[in-house]
Enzyme design. Sequence first.
Site, PDB file in Angstrom:
ATOM      1  CG  ASP A   1     -89.082 -17.896  -9.517  1.00  0.00           C
ATOM      2  OD1 ASP A   1     -89.678 -17.181 -10.362  1.00  0.00           O
ATOM      3  OD2 ASP A   1     -89.427 -17.960  -8.316  1.00  0.00           O
TER       4      ASP A   1
ATOM      5  CD  GLU B   1     -96.419 -11.819 -11.397  1.00  0.00           C
ATOM      6  OE1 GLU B   1     -95.244 -11.857 -10.987  1.00  0.00           O
ATOM      7  OE2 GLU B   1     -96.958 -12.774 -11.995  1.00  0.00           O
TER       8      GLU B   1
HETATM    9  O1  KIV Z   1     -89.766 -15.409 -12.702  1.00  0.00           O
HETATM   10  C1  KIV Z   1     -90.170 -14.527 -13.466  1.00  0.00           C
HETATM   11  O2  KIV Z   1     -90.141 -14.677 -14.695  1.00  0.00           O
HETATM   12  C2  KIV Z   1     -90.681 -13.299 -12.886  1.00  0.00           C
HETATM   13  C3  KIV Z   1     -91.219 -12.253 -13.810  1.00  0.00           C
HETATM   14  C4  KIV Z   1     -92.387 -12.711 -14.543  1.00  0.00           C
HETATM   15  C5  KIV Z   1     -91.410 -10.956 -13.137  1.00  0.00           C
HETATM   16  O3  KIV Z   1     -90.642 -13.141 -11.709  1.00  0.00           O
END
Ligand code: KIV
Length: 265
Positions: free
Chosen positions: A47, A183
């Site tokens: 997202d 994260e």
């Molecule tokens: O939306 C995204 O790109 C993510 C990653 C950075 C883990 O959730």
Amino acid sequence: MRRDKVTVPKLMEMKKSGKKITMLTAYDCSFAEILDEVGIDILLVGDSLGNVILGYDNTIPVTMEDVIHHTKAVFRGVKNALVVGDMPFMSYFSREETLRNAGRLIQAGAEAVKLEGGLVFEDKIRALTEVGIPVMGHVGLLPQSIHQMGGYKVQGRTPEAAKKILNDAKAVEQAGAFSVVLEGMPSDLAKKITEELKIPTIGIGAGVHCDGQVLVTHDLMGFYEKTPRFVKRYANLRKVILEASRKYKEDVEEGAFPTDGYGYS
Ligand code: KIV
């Protein structure tokens, strides 16, 4: 070079054998083809497309339609990587919505879905895995919860906060997820989680001890002047694109392009 299709069981085997898992974001067919060609294991239709592609300040405005649209494009470019579709904000709050929305991502070409949150979403993760939809969890810094977290801040710095993240990761595993993104957390916490879970952990801003790593592709390719501290820039595509498009403009304005050789007779 011939490569094998990456599957959920194969990723579990990679954890057991200690082979590091590579994951990057992809939002379109052209990038997906290139990243797949080099053998990136997992392509996440994140997202983060809200920031990277659509120009929003954060991921919250991203809709199911946005992620479905980009998942279809990525799917068309991939042969071997496992394609994971990100469940956007508010798309997994009730059981019914969760199943319906995840099903739509799978129909669009995703082979698994990712959702943010731990213990609180255990029932949703279980509902999905029970009907055969593989789930990647996501704990620690949760971009969809930035308003509650007060911004993009490293999580798990106090013993209580670290314990909560460890419990979230365990809940995600218990509910049947095949892997979990860690994260924005201290590296020793990510290490502990990685040691205690049987499923692979994929880190972003979580240090060296995770079973794999993920980055936003446009960050590592150098599209932006500024990137988060944990990003390593492997290219400066911003510079390359600026130079090429400047040169094109100059050539067209000066009559240096097209010349005879570039047309049809
Ligand atoms: O939306 C995204 O790109 C993510 C990653 C950075 C883990 O959730």
